[in-house]
Design a protein around this motif. Structure first.
Motif, short mmCIF file in Angstrom:
data_model
loop_
_atom_site.label_atom_id
_atom_site.label_comp_id
_atom_site.label_asym_id
_atom_site.label_seq_id
_atom_site.Cartn_x
_atom_site.Cartn_y
_atom_site.Cartn_z
N ILE A 191 23.62 -6.38 56.21
CA ILE A 191 23.76 -6.84 54.83
C ILE A 191 24.01 -8.35 54.73
CG2 ILE A 191 25.17 -6.59 52.72
CD1 ILE A 191 25.51 -3.64 53.54
N GLY A 192 23.21 -9.01 53.92
CA GLY A 192 23.30 -10.47 53.76
C GLY A 192 24.27 -10.87 52.68
N GLU A 193 25.47 -10.36 52.77
CA GLU A 193 26.45 -10.60 51.71
C GLU A 193 27.84 -10.71 52.33
OE1 GLU A 193 26.92 -7.11 49.05
OE2 GLU A 193 27.22 -8.60 47.48
N GLY A 223 20.77 -17.87 42.86
CA GLY A 223 19.76 -18.74 43.45
C GLY A 223 18.38 -18.16 43.15
N SER A 224 18.31 -16.85 43.00
CA SER A 224 17.03 -16.18 42.66
C SER A 224 16.49 -16.72 41.34
CB SER A 224 17.23 -14.67 42.56
OG SER A 224 17.83 -14.17 43.72
N GLY A 225 17.37 -16.95 40.37
CA GLY A 225 16.95 -17.50 39.09
C GLY A 225 16.41 -18.93 39.26
N GLY A 246 11.15 -16.22 57.61
CA GLY A 246 11.86 -16.83 56.50
C GLY A 246 12.31 -15.77 55.50
N TYR A 247 12.95 -16.23 54.45
CA TYR A 247 13.47 -15.32 53.42
C TYR A 247 12.27 -14.70 52.67
CZ TYR A 247 16.15 -13.99 49.21
OH TYR A 247 16.72 -13.32 48.16
N PRO A 248 12.12 -13.37 52.70
CA PRO A 248 10.88 -12.75 52.21
C PRO A 248 10.60 -12.96 50.72
CG PRO A 248 12.56 -11.08 52.67
CD PRO A 248 13.09 -12.38 53.18
N ASN A 265 20.48 -23.73 44.76
CA ASN A 265 21.79 -23.43 45.32
C ASN A 265 22.38 -22.23 44.58
OD1 ASN A 265 24.20 -23.56 46.84
ND2 ASN A 265 23.96 -25.77 47.04
N SER A 266 23.51 -21.75 45.07
CA SER A 266 24.02 -20.48 44.58
C SER A 266 25.53 -20.39 44.71
CB SER A 266 23.39 -19.36 45.41
OG SER A 266 23.90 -18.10 45.03
N PHE A 267 26.13 -19.60 43.83
CA PHE A 267 27.55 -19.28 43.97
C PHE A 267 27.74 -18.02 44.83
CE2 PHE A 267 27.63 -22.05 40.27
CZ PHE A 267 28.75 -22.84 40.52
N SER A 268 26.63 -17.44 45.31
CA SER A 268 26.73 -16.14 46.00
C SER A 268 27.43 -16.21 47.35
CB SER A 268 25.34 -15.55 46.22
OG SER A 268 24.78 -15.14 45.01
N LYS A 269 27.07 -17.18 48.18
CA LYS A 269 27.42 -17.06 49.60
C LYS A 269 28.73 -17.79 49.92
CE LYS A 269 23.37 -15.05 49.85
NZ LYS A 269 22.93 -13.78 50.40
C1 LIG Z 1 17.63 -17.83 51.78
C2 LIG Z 1 18.07 -17.16 50.52
N1 LIG Z 1 17.70 -17.71 49.35
C3 LIG Z 1 18.06 -17.13 48.19
C4 LIG Z 1 18.81 -15.97 48.13
C5 LIG Z 1 19.16 -15.43 46.78
O1 LIG Z 1 20.51 -15.23 46.59
P1 LIG Z 1 21.24 -15.21 45.14
O2 LIG Z 1 20.21 -14.89 44.12
O3 LIG Z 1 22.31 -14.18 45.26
O4 LIG Z 1 21.78 -16.60 44.96
C6 LIG Z 1 19.20 -15.36 49.33
C7 LIG Z 1 19.96 -14.09 49.33
O5 LIG Z 1 20.20 -13.48 50.33
C8 LIG Z 1 18.81 -15.98 50.55
O6 LIG Z 1 19.14 -15.44 51.74
#
Ligand SMILES: Cc1ncc(COP(=O)(O)O)c(C=O)c1O
Length: 390
Positions: free
Chosen positions: A39-41, A101-103, A125-127, A230-234
């Motif tokens: 899991i990438g979380e 970051g997806s947005g 890479g990230y699919p 960029n993202s607040f996720s990680k």
């Molecule tokens: C390389 C990369 N980019 C973008 C994302 C998107 O993450 P989020 O939309 O949660 O910011 C991920 C999520 O795993 C990621 O690994």
């Protein structure tokens, strides 16, 4: 018969690891103790000051749309963070707050990709990157990369793979699944290579903050025309709040704002108010402690897997992944993952989820579990290798 669903939707592959995850959940429901390394979380819940700020926002009725670009105070706080962490001056007007970051990826691809145009991406890479490109009718030009280039696109690879339909390159530092970084010089060289071809450079900096023994450079140190996701996720540990940002050149902002208004109106309000607490010293102290914990996990798992024979040729400096070559064990990566799940109840991700290049010989481990769990996982993997017949 009903009309078929769109070709663009049908062209998108599911995450192959989901099949393994479904099986892992079945095993768990049957009472088995499954160790999740797929899991990438982050395994940590959101830091307390951020939760409190989110609760206060709800109690104060901050439940409406915000401006499409996001809360001005949050955009200013992010600009302040660039100044403080990287010594880079970023005008808050150039920052758009997005749903994850997806947005930001959705905005960037919608803005920059015309039908039939090619974008250079590293494989593995990230699919989702190639899937987003497909959704806007562009095409990913997958460039095979290995340890010799630390799994990253280089200026030289851009020169070699650029064709008359290419319009840009999307890179990530730290990268998923390999955890490798692009240095400031490498970013500058990539930027020059793209500029020389009138191409766009998009840099995914979503794993910034999660680096060990070093800090990642932002492309904004060397190129203010680049687009940054960029993202607040990680690092900020807010995966479920769905919040990220995009930094864009000033002239692109009105166009992006228009897209944001149409695509999602605004990012979640409660999450934006909660995120204001991310940049307080008490929150940053918690996040830095978590970063140190990820570092300790990497320092345990990397040598332990190498000891068992996994090929990790390049030391990953960031994110929370180890991308390992399993060629010495023989057999296919998907079957390999199935074997460890079925016999040892350890779940990890087959290379197939990250591209095509050498995918059948690679797997990804996420060290998003505590050290004692990782130790247990290594014991189980050692045992599982003895029964693996590749
Ligand atoms: C390389 C990369 N980019 C973008 C994302 C998107 O993450 P989020 O939309 O949660 O910011 C991920 C999520 O795993 C990621 O690994």
């Amino acid at each position: 018969m009903a009309q078929p669903y769109s070709a663009r939707s049908r062209a998108i592959e599911p995450f192959h690891v989901m099949a393994l995850l479904a099986r892992a959940n079945e095993l768990q429901a049957a009472g088995h103790d499954v160790i999740h390394l797929e899991i990438g979380e982050p395994d940590f819940t959101t830091a307390e000051p951020i939760i409190k700020a989110g609760q206060a926002a709800l109690a104060n009725g901050q439940t409406r749309y915000t401006a499409a670009r996001g809360l001005p105070a949050l955009r200013e706080a992010i600009a302040g963070f660039y100044d403080q962490r990287y010594g880079v001056n970023v005008d808050p007007q150039r920052i758009l707050i997005t749903p994850g970051g997806s947005g930001a990826l959705l905005l960037a691809t919608s803005l920059l990709v015309d039908p039939g145009k090619h974008w250079l991406l590293a494989d593995p890479g990230y699919p989702c990157n190639r899937h987003f490109l497909r959704l806007v009718e562009g095409a990913a030009q997958l460039v095979p990369v290995g340890p010799e280039v630390r799994y990253q696109l280089t200026a030289d690879l851009v020169a070699r793979h650029w064709d008359h339909d290419s319009v840009g390159a999307l890179v990530a530092s730290p990268a998923n699944p390999t955890g490798t970084l692009l240095s400031r010089d490498e970013l500058a060289q990539l930027s020059q290579a793209l500029k020389a071809r009138n191409g766009h450079l998009v840099v995914d900096e979503i794993y910034h903050g999660l680096t060990y023994g070093t800090n990642a450079a932002t492309v904004l140190e060397v190129d203010q025309q680049a687009f940054v996701l960029n993202s607040f996720s990680k690092y900020f540990g807010m995966t479920g709040w769905r919040l990220g940002w995009l930094v864009a050149p000033p002239e692109a902002v009105p166009e992006l704002e228009k897209l944001a208004q149409n695509l999602y109106i605004s990012a979640p309000s409660m999450a934006q108010h909660a995120a204001l607490a991310c940049f307080q010293p008490d929150t940053l102290a918690i996040l830095e402690e978590r970063r140190a914990e990820f570092g300790r996990r990497r320092d345990f798992l990397l040598p332990a897997l190498r000891e068992l024979g996994f090929g990790i040729a390049v030391e990953p400096e960031g994110a929370f992944y180890l991308y390992a070559d399993i060629s010495v064990f023989g057999g296919d990566a998907f079957a390999f993952c199935q074997h460890f799940l079925e016999t040892e109840h350890v779940a990890f991700t087959p290379g197939l989820d990250f591209g095509r290049h050498q995918a059948a010989h690679h797997v990804r481990f996420a060290y998003t579990q505590s050290l004692p769990r990782l130790q247990q996982a290594v014991e189980r993997i050692a045992r599982g290798l003895r029964s693996w017949q590749g």
